[in-house]
Motif scaffolding. Sequence first.
Motif, PDB file in Angstrom:
ATOM      1  N   GLY A 178       0.505  -1.154  -0.049  1.00  0.00           N
ATOM      2  CA  GLY A 178       0.019  -0.177  -0.288  1.00  0.00           C
ATOM      3  C   GLY A 178       0.599   0.901  -0.039  1.00  0.00           C
ATOM      4  N   ALA A 179       2.117   1.531  -0.070  1.00  0.00           N
ATOM      5  CA  ALA A 179       2.949   2.662  -0.267  1.00  0.00           C
ATOM      6  C   ALA A 179       2.498   3.495  -1.516  1.00  0.00           C
ATOM      7  CB  ALA A 179       4.584   1.587  -0.108  1.00  0.00           C
ATOM      8  N   ASP A 180       2.508   4.354  -1.443  1.00  0.00           N
ATOM      9  CA  ASP A 180       2.466   4.965  -2.465  1.00  0.00           C
ATOM     10  C   ASP A 180       3.427   5.357  -3.497  1.00  0.00           C
ATOM     11  OD1 ASP A 180      -0.131   6.091  -1.947  1.00  0.00           O
ATOM     12  OD2 ASP A 180       1.258   6.634  -0.447  1.00  0.00           O
ATOM     13  N   ARG A 181       4.899   5.457  -2.959  1.00  0.00           N
ATOM     14  CA  ARG A 181       5.900   5.463  -3.768  1.00  0.00           C
ATOM     15  C   ARG A 181       7.547   5.486  -3.198  1.00  0.00           C
ATOM     16  NH1 ARG A 181       5.136  10.731  -2.305  1.00  0.00           N
ATOM     17  NH2 ARG A 181       3.397  10.405  -3.967  1.00  0.00           N
ATOM     18  N   VAL A 182       8.516   4.446  -4.311  1.00  0.00           N
ATOM     19  CA  VAL A 182       9.135   3.805  -3.650  1.00  0.00           C
ATOM     20  C   VAL A 182      10.823   4.875  -4.402  1.00  0.00           C
ATOM     21  CG1 VAL A 182      10.999   2.170  -3.182  1.00  0.00           C
ATOM     22  CG2 VAL A 182       8.775   1.362  -2.862  1.00  0.00           C
ATOM     23  N   TYR A 183      11.966   5.196  -3.090  1.00  0.00           N
ATOM     24  CA  TYR A 183      12.885   5.742  -3.898  1.00  0.00           C
ATOM     25  C   TYR A 183      14.021   4.957  -3.023  1.00  0.00           C
ATOM     26  CZ  TYR A 183      10.230  10.298  -4.623  1.00  0.00           C
ATOM     27  OH  TYR A 183       9.110  11.018  -5.113  1.00  0.00           O
ATOM     28  N   LEU A 184      14.715   4.820  -4.349  1.00  0.00           N
ATOM     29  CA  LEU A 184      16.130   3.366  -3.859  1.00  0.00           C
ATOM     30  C   LEU A 184      17.145   4.638  -4.353  1.00  0.00           C
ATOM     31  CD1 LEU A 184      16.758   1.070  -2.898  1.00  0.00           C
ATOM     32  CD2 LEU A 184      17.285   0.157  -5.627  1.00  0.00           C
ATOM     33  N   ALA A 185      18.058   4.211  -3.195  1.00  0.00           N
ATOM     34  CA  ALA A 185      19.768   5.223  -3.470  1.00  0.00           C
ATOM     35  C   ALA A 185      20.153   3.730  -3.735  1.00  0.00           C
ATOM     36  CB  ALA A 185      19.997   5.686  -2.241  1.00  0.00           C
ATOM     37  N   SER A 186      21.093   3.814  -5.659  1.00  0.00           N
ATOM     38  CA  SER A 186      21.817   2.663  -5.354  1.00  0.00           C
ATOM     39  C   SER A 186      22.832   3.194  -6.024  1.00  0.00           C
ATOM     40  CB  SER A 186      21.581   1.816  -5.913  1.00  0.00           C
ATOM     41  OG  SER A 186      21.417   0.485  -6.186  1.00  0.00           O
ATOM     42  N   ASP A 187      24.117   2.501  -6.045  1.00  0.00           N
ATOM     43  CA  ASP A 187      25.189   3.499  -6.578  1.00  0.00           C
ATOM     44  C   ASP A 187      26.512   2.861  -5.927  1.00  0.00           C
ATOM     45  OD1 ASP A 187      25.730   5.863  -7.540  1.00  0.00           O
ATOM     46  OD2 ASP A 187      27.475   5.114  -7.042  1.00  0.00           O
ATOM     47  N   LYS A 188      27.238   2.250  -6.895  1.00  0.00           N
ATOM     48  CA  LYS A 188      28.224   1.143  -6.762  1.00  0.00           C
ATOM     49  C   LYS A 188      29.383   2.364  -5.496  1.00  0.00           C
ATOM     50  CE  LYS A 188      29.925  -1.143 -10.472  1.00  0.00           C
ATOM     51  NZ  LYS A 188      29.398  -0.702 -11.910  1.00  0.00           N
ATOM     52  N   ALA A 189      29.418   4.125  -5.714  1.00  0.00           N
ATOM     53  CA  ALA A 189      29.346   4.712  -4.258  1.00  0.00           C
ATOM     54  C   ALA A 189      29.319   4.520  -3.198  1.00  0.00           C
ATOM     55  CB  ALA A 189      29.976   6.511  -4.459  1.00  0.00           C
ATOM     56  N   LEU A 190      28.321   3.366  -2.451  1.00  0.00           N
ATOM     57  CA  LEU A 190      27.755   3.483  -1.537  1.00  0.00           C
ATOM     58  C   LEU A 190      28.229   1.688  -0.866  1.00  0.00           C
ATOM     59  CD1 LEU A 190      23.878   4.706  -2.722  1.00  0.00           C
ATOM     60  CD2 LEU A 190      25.970   6.789  -1.658  1.00  0.00           C
ATOM     61  N   ALA A 191      28.582   1.232  -2.072  1.00  0.00           N
ATOM     62  CA  ALA A 191      28.653  -0.178  -1.780  1.00  0.00           C
ATOM     63  C   ALA A 191      29.585  -0.288   0.039  1.00  0.00           C
ATOM     64  CB  ALA A 191      29.413  -0.547  -2.404  1.00  0.00           C
ATOM     65  N   GLY A 192      28.810  -0.728   0.586  1.00  0.00           N
ATOM     66  CA  GLY A 192      30.592  -1.294   1.825  1.00  0.00           C
ATOM     67  C   GLY A 192      30.245  -0.554   3.098  1.00  0.00           C
ATOM     68  N   ALA A 193      28.727   0.199   3.274  1.00  0.00           N
ATOM     69  CA  ALA A 193      28.774   1.503   4.420  1.00  0.00           C
ATOM     70  C   ALA A 193      28.202   1.161   5.471  1.00  0.00           C
ATOM     71  CB  ALA A 193      27.228   2.180   3.327  1.00  0.00           C
ATOM     72  N   ASP A 194      29.144   1.243   6.365  1.00  0.00           N
ATOM     73  CA  ASP A 194      28.428   0.241   8.011  1.00  0.00           C
ATOM     74  C   ASP A 194      27.939   1.498   8.183  1.00  0.00           C
ATOM     75  OD1 ASP A 194      29.208   3.122   8.862  1.00  0.00           O
ATOM     76  OD2 ASP A 194      30.881   2.450  10.203  1.00  0.00           O
ATOM     77  N   THR A 195      27.028   1.684   9.277  1.00  0.00           N
ATOM     78  CA  THR A 195      25.446   1.863  10.073  1.00  0.00           C
ATOM     79  C   THR A 195      25.755   4.091   9.589  1.00  0.00           C
ATOM     80  OG1 THR A 195      26.385   2.446  12.534  1.00  0.00           O
ATOM     81  CG2 THR A 195      24.940   0.551  11.471  1.00  0.00           C
ATOM     82  N   LEU A 196      26.723   4.407   9.596  1.00  0.00           N
ATOM     83  CA  LEU A 196      26.562   6.156  10.141  1.00  0.00           C
ATOM     84  C   LEU A 196      27.084   6.318   8.610  1.00  0.00           C
ATOM     85  CD1 LEU A 196      28.047   8.102  12.035  1.00  0.00           C
ATOM     86  CD2 LEU A 196      29.759   7.996  11.146  1.00  0.00           C
ATOM     87  N   ALA A 197      27.732   5.381   7.307  1.00  0.00           N
ATOM     88  CA  ALA A 197      27.401   6.002   6.598  1.00  0.00           C
ATOM     89  C   ALA A 197      25.854   6.061   6.117  1.00  0.00           C
ATOM     90  CB  ALA A 197      28.038   5.240   5.093  1.00  0.00           C
ATOM     91  N   THR A 198      25.650   4.441   6.339  1.00  0.00           N
ATOM     92  CA  THR A 198      23.740   3.974   5.404  1.00  0.00           C
ATOM     93  C   THR A 198      23.124   5.134   6.253  1.00  0.00           C
ATOM     94  OG1 THR A 198      24.649   2.015   5.446  1.00  0.00           O
ATOM     95  CG2 THR A 198      22.921   2.623   5.389  1.00  0.00           C
ATOM     96  N   ALA A 199      23.029   6.041   6.970  1.00  0.00           N
ATOM     97  CA  ALA A 199      22.304   6.569   7.615  1.00  0.00           C
ATOM     98  C   ALA A 199      22.707   8.002   7.532  1.00  0.00           C
ATOM     99  CB  ALA A 199      22.135   7.187   9.304  1.00  0.00           C
ATOM    100  N   TYR A 200      23.372   8.858   6.493  1.00  0.00           N
ATOM    101  CA  TYR A 200      24.139   9.658   6.277  1.00  0.00           C
ATOM    102  C   TYR A 200      23.435   9.511   5.211  1.00  0.00           C
ATOM    103  CZ  TYR A 200      26.421  12.979   3.485  1.00  0.00           C
ATOM    104  OH  TYR A 200      26.699  13.579   2.711  1.00  0.00           O
ATOM    105  N   THR A 201      23.830   8.705   4.366  1.00  0.00           N
ATOM    106  CA  THR A 201      22.681   8.673   2.988  1.00  0.00           C
ATOM    107  C   THR A 201      21.643   8.440   2.483  1.00  0.00           C
ATOM    108  OG1 THR A 201      24.427   7.708   2.436  1.00  0.00           O
ATOM    109  CG2 THR A 201      22.853   7.200   0.490  1.00  0.00           C
ATOM    110  N   LEU A 202      20.902   7.981   3.745  1.00  0.00           N
ATOM    111  CA  LEU A 202      19.476   7.365   3.733  1.00  0.00           C
ATOM    112  C   LEU A 202      18.416   8.721   4.266  1.00  0.00           C
ATOM    113  CD1 LEU A 202      18.512   4.319   5.840  1.00  0.00           C
ATOM    114  CD2 LEU A 202      17.873   4.903   2.918  1.00  0.00           C
ATOM    115  N   ALA A 203      19.569   9.660   5.016  1.00  0.00           N
ATOM    116  CA  ALA A 203      19.116  11.008   5.018  1.00  0.00           C
ATOM    117  C   ALA A 203      19.191  12.337   4.610  1.00  0.00           C
ATOM    118  CB  ALA A 203      20.155  11.379   6.281  1.00  0.00           C
ATOM    119  N   GLN A 204      20.094  12.020   3.876  1.00  0.00           N
ATOM    120  CA  GLN A 204      19.991  12.547   2.557  1.00  0.00           C
ATOM    121  C   GLN A 204      19.101  12.081   1.363  1.00  0.00           C
ATOM    122  OE1 GLN A 204      22.209  15.118   2.600  1.00  0.00           O
ATOM    123  NE2 GLN A 204      22.383  16.155  -0.364  1.00  0.00           N
TER     124      GLN A 204
END
Lengths: 266, 330
Positions: A81-107
């Motif tokens: 039932g969600a209306d839309r999805v935004y997926l951040a996907s990029d080779k530059a994002l690979a190998g992220a730990d929680t801090l880098a993941t959180a920064y990316t999702l926040a952005q």
Amino acid sequence: MPNVVVCVKPIPDPRHWDRLFLDPETGVLKRAGIPPALNPLDKNALEVALQLKERFGWEVTVVSMAPPDTTKALREALAMGADRVYLASDKALAGADTLATAYTLAQLIRKKASPFHLVICGNISLDGSTSQVPAQIAHYLGIPHITHATHVETEDGQLFTITMNIKKGELVFRCTTPFLLAVTKDVNLPRLVNVMGIIAAETKPLEVIDARELELDLDKVGLKGSPTRVRGLFIPEIKRRREILTGEPEEVAEELLNKLHEAGVL
Amino acid sequence: MKEHEGFWVFIEQIEGKISEVGLELLSKARELADQKGTYTAAILLGDFSKEDAKKLTHYGADKVFLFSDERLNRYCCLAYSRLITPLVEREKPEALFMGATPLGADLAPRVAAQLETGLSAHCVDLRLGEDGILEQIVPGFGGTMMAVIICPEKRPQMATVMPGVFKKSESHKKGEVIEEEVTLSGEDFIPEAVEYRTKKQKTVPLEGANVVVCGGYGMENEENWKLLEELASVLGGAVGATRPAVDEGWAPEEVMIGQSGKIVRPKLYIGAGISGVMHHVVGIQDSDIIVVINKDPGAQFFEVCDFGVVGDAEKILPALIEKLKERFSS
């Protein structure tokens, strides 16, 4: 339209974890061939959002950071039932730990899903099991957070009463939007996907966004932006006596008690 | 620039009562600090006097940083983090540990993000690598894998650690209490914690029990589950459960043992009808003696037992209960 954001994580389907193995040469975890699935608690997070949508007419935006081959799992969120999805996907994002993941999702939330009333996450993912990303997203968004939520109540969609399970007891918080909420499985029973949902999901927007479009500071994402490193992986080895007793219940019970007595634990 | 030095522990308290996990972590911090020739410190927030804080020095703290304020007796993440983060920035410890409890898991990531440093979660061990870097042992994929996590550059190295992993121990070193100023306004107490409710403890507490009798999905029904309770009662022990048994409703979530439940280290652990996935094994592996009862001789759990009984728990448990009663009455 007021907006509620749900953060989800596609994980290797837990039903196939017996197929995970460590490459003995490289020490790298192999998960090839295991299909992606939505992290179970993320469905509870989505259910909270969908109920708010039904009550207040809010839109539900799902955000995620994952490789592009996970879109099938993300469609399930649309089918629920969600209306839309935004997926951040990029080779530059690979190998992220929680801090880098959180920064990316926040952005991603700032760029694509703002303004928002609420950000909702599952309290923990089954694969990484860190439970750290929600509070760190809240930090980067500059909003308060409440984790381990078992009850979510609101009259007006602005002032919320949230119960946090702290094991020995419960803390009840009052908070006005915007804030971030991380929920446990006790919060609700997520709805099942039905055929109408699956058909509807096919035409709902699922947008894949790269690092450049997100205007990320590339020093803060992926492996480069991750303060932690994995120094090694190992399968735990436990050395024990492994004395196996067999026989009639009466006999083995007697034998076991004798052994325990000798071992000094009785 | 000042070198980062010292092993620090956040002392968790709930409504003014100090949790065991903070004391356990202090003893580990003491051990690591002694290995490295440095100091330990505790951070305590709440309605505490200098004398209260001084007691932490008996568990291995060289320094106790005390933020004394009755508003801090009830947990509030923003308020806590806005006191802890500047203190850590000023004092520059090399490591900071918190309990992997709901409060620690709520607070630690926020503090780590404010400090832009690394944090590892639910550690089951901490040790120093040959290069002096802290190695944090973390279970992943339900405990099927263990990862060694390090934070090579950023400081402090932060970790949350499961309660029960380390033993608290008393120390005779003399330490000092440093009173810190509490500079907070109403805006720091968001969200507002309006109420604390305790939960009723229905069963013998698992923590600290000398004997733990634990059941899994293989117990099959509620009737058989009562056998575990009877055995535990004869042995003066506590009853634990695996995740599937809790899901079946045979036992409350509070007694779940394993990676996402409790970690126990009794003298004697008896597990019946349990397959032995790592999720559970990580919660019991420090028991002195592990007994496994399972009717499937191929059960994975036998690989980590001291004594294994191949047989039906439904028949073995009553035999054990009878024999024990005989022994204890004679």
